[in-house]
Design a protein around this motif. Structure first.
Motif, PDB file in Angstrom:
ATOM      1  N   GLN A 184      31.324  29.879  25.665  1.00 13.50           N
ATOM      2  CA  GLN A 184      30.637  28.605  25.501  1.00 13.50           C
ATOM      3  C   GLN A 184      29.357  28.792  24.699  1.00 13.50           C
ATOM      4  O   GLN A 184      28.768  29.886  24.679  1.00 13.50           O
ATOM      5  N   ALA A 185      28.918  27.746  24.067  1.00 17.18           N
ATOM      6  CA  ALA A 185      27.660  27.777  23.333  1.00 17.18           C
ATOM      7  C   ALA A 185      26.532  28.225  24.254  1.00 17.18           C
ATOM      8  O   ALA A 185      26.465  27.806  25.413  1.00 17.18           O
ATOM      9  N   GLY A 186      25.692  29.099  23.727  1.00 22.03           N
ATOM     10  CA  GLY A 186      24.617  29.663  24.519  1.00 22.03           C
ATOM     11  C   GLY A 186      24.974  30.979  25.174  1.00 22.03           C
ATOM     12  O   GLY A 186      24.091  31.675  25.697  1.00 22.03           O
ATOM     13  N   GLY A 187      26.239  31.318  25.147  1.00 20.98           N
ATOM     14  CA  GLY A 187      26.702  32.543  25.774  1.00 20.98           C
ATOM     15  C   GLY A 187      26.531  33.758  24.884  1.00 20.98           C
ATOM     16  O   GLY A 187      25.966  33.684  23.790  1.00 20.98           O
ATOM     17  N   SER A 188      27.037  34.882  25.382  1.00 16.75           N
ATOM     18  CA  SER A 188      26.884  36.158  24.685  1.00 16.75           C
ATOM     19  C   SER A 188      28.218  36.895  24.609  1.00 16.75           C
ATOM     20  O   SER A 188      29.086  36.737  25.472  1.00 16.75           O
ATOM     21  N   LEU A 189      28.336  37.705  23.589  1.00 15.54           N
ATOM     22  CA  LEU A 189      29.448  38.637  23.437  1.00 15.54           C
ATOM     23  C   LEU A 189      28.916  39.907  22.806  1.00 15.54           C
ATOM     24  O   LEU A 189      27.921  39.876  22.059  1.00 15.54           O
ATOM     25  N   ARG A 190      29.597  41.007  23.091  1.00 19.85           N
ATOM     26  CA  ARG A 190      29.258  42.267  22.459  1.00 19.85           C
ATOM     27  C   ARG A 190      30.491  42.804  21.764  1.00 19.85           C
ATOM     28  O   ARG A 190      31.494  43.119  22.418  1.00 19.85           O
ATOM     29  N   LEU A 191      30.404  42.905  20.453  1.00 21.22           N
ATOM     30  CA  LEU A 191      31.500  43.457  19.672  1.00 21.22           C
ATOM     31  C   LEU A 191      31.304  44.963  19.504  1.00 21.22           C
ATOM     32  O   LEU A 191      30.174  45.433  19.375  1.00 21.22           O
ATOM     33  N   SER A 192      32.407  45.664  19.488  1.00 20.96           N
ATOM     34  CA  SER A 192      32.393  47.101  19.228  1.00 20.96           C
ATOM     35  C   SER A 192      33.307  47.404  18.058  1.00 20.96           C
ATOM     36  O   SER A 192      34.313  46.717  17.852  1.00 20.96           O
ATOM     37  N   CYS A 193      32.969  48.433  17.328  1.00 22.06           N
ATOM     38  CA  CYS A 193      33.811  48.902  16.224  1.00 22.06           C
ATOM     39  C   CYS A 193      33.909  50.417  16.349  1.00 22.06           C
ATOM     40  O   CYS A 193      32.922  51.122  16.132  1.00 22.06           O
ATOM     41  N   ALA A 194      35.082  50.874  16.704  1.00 18.03           N
ATOM     42  CA  ALA A 194      35.316  52.304  16.862  1.00 18.03           C
ATOM     43  C   ALA A 194      35.905  52.858  15.570  1.00 18.03           C
ATOM     44  O   ALA A 194      36.925  52.364  15.080  1.00 18.03           O
TER      45      ALA A 194
END
Length: 127
Positions: free
Chosen positions: A13-23
């Motif tokens: 949802q808007a206002g939320g967070s995510l953490r992307l990873s690139c291996a």
């Protein structure tokens, strides 16, 4: 063979967070700058953030400054993108890439500077 694999995308949802990873695999990436780019539906691929081989002097697109943070763990051959305060306009496929110029001191914002790309991970931000 150089391989980049992104993970961590999803629906938020808007206002939320995510953490992307690139291996990264196939080579040692500690000497090379890495970047994140994104491409929304019907749009061109655009720069998001990039980090030099040493982890210093990160670059950010104006649209994500203050909300996104790029970092890297050279021991794990992994680069991260912490995304906070997400907005619907952040919805896109996010790609990581590596600039195969050794010890470049300033990470590049031009996609043409990057030589290897991952397959992308979808980020969808609902209003």
């Amino acid at each position: 063979q150089v391989q980049l694999v992104e993970s961590g995308g999803g629906l938020v949802q808007a206002g939320g967070s995510l953490r992307l990873s690139c291996a990264a695999s196939g080579r040692t990436f500690s000497s090379y700058a890495m970047g994140w780019f994104r491409q929304g539906a019907g749009k061109e691929r655009e720069f998001v953030a990039a980090i030099s081989w040493s982890g210093g002097s990160p670059n950010y697109a104006e649209s994500v400054k203050g909300r996104f943070t790029i970092s890297r763990d050279n021991a794990k051959n992994t680069v991260y993108l912490q995304m906070n305060s997400l907005k619907p306009e952040d919805t896109a496929v996010y790609y990581c890439a590596v600039d195969w110029t050794k010890y470049r001191t300033r990470a590049q914002t031009d996609p043409a500077a990057y030589d290897y790309w991952g397959q992308g991970t979808q980020v969808t931000v609902s209003a």
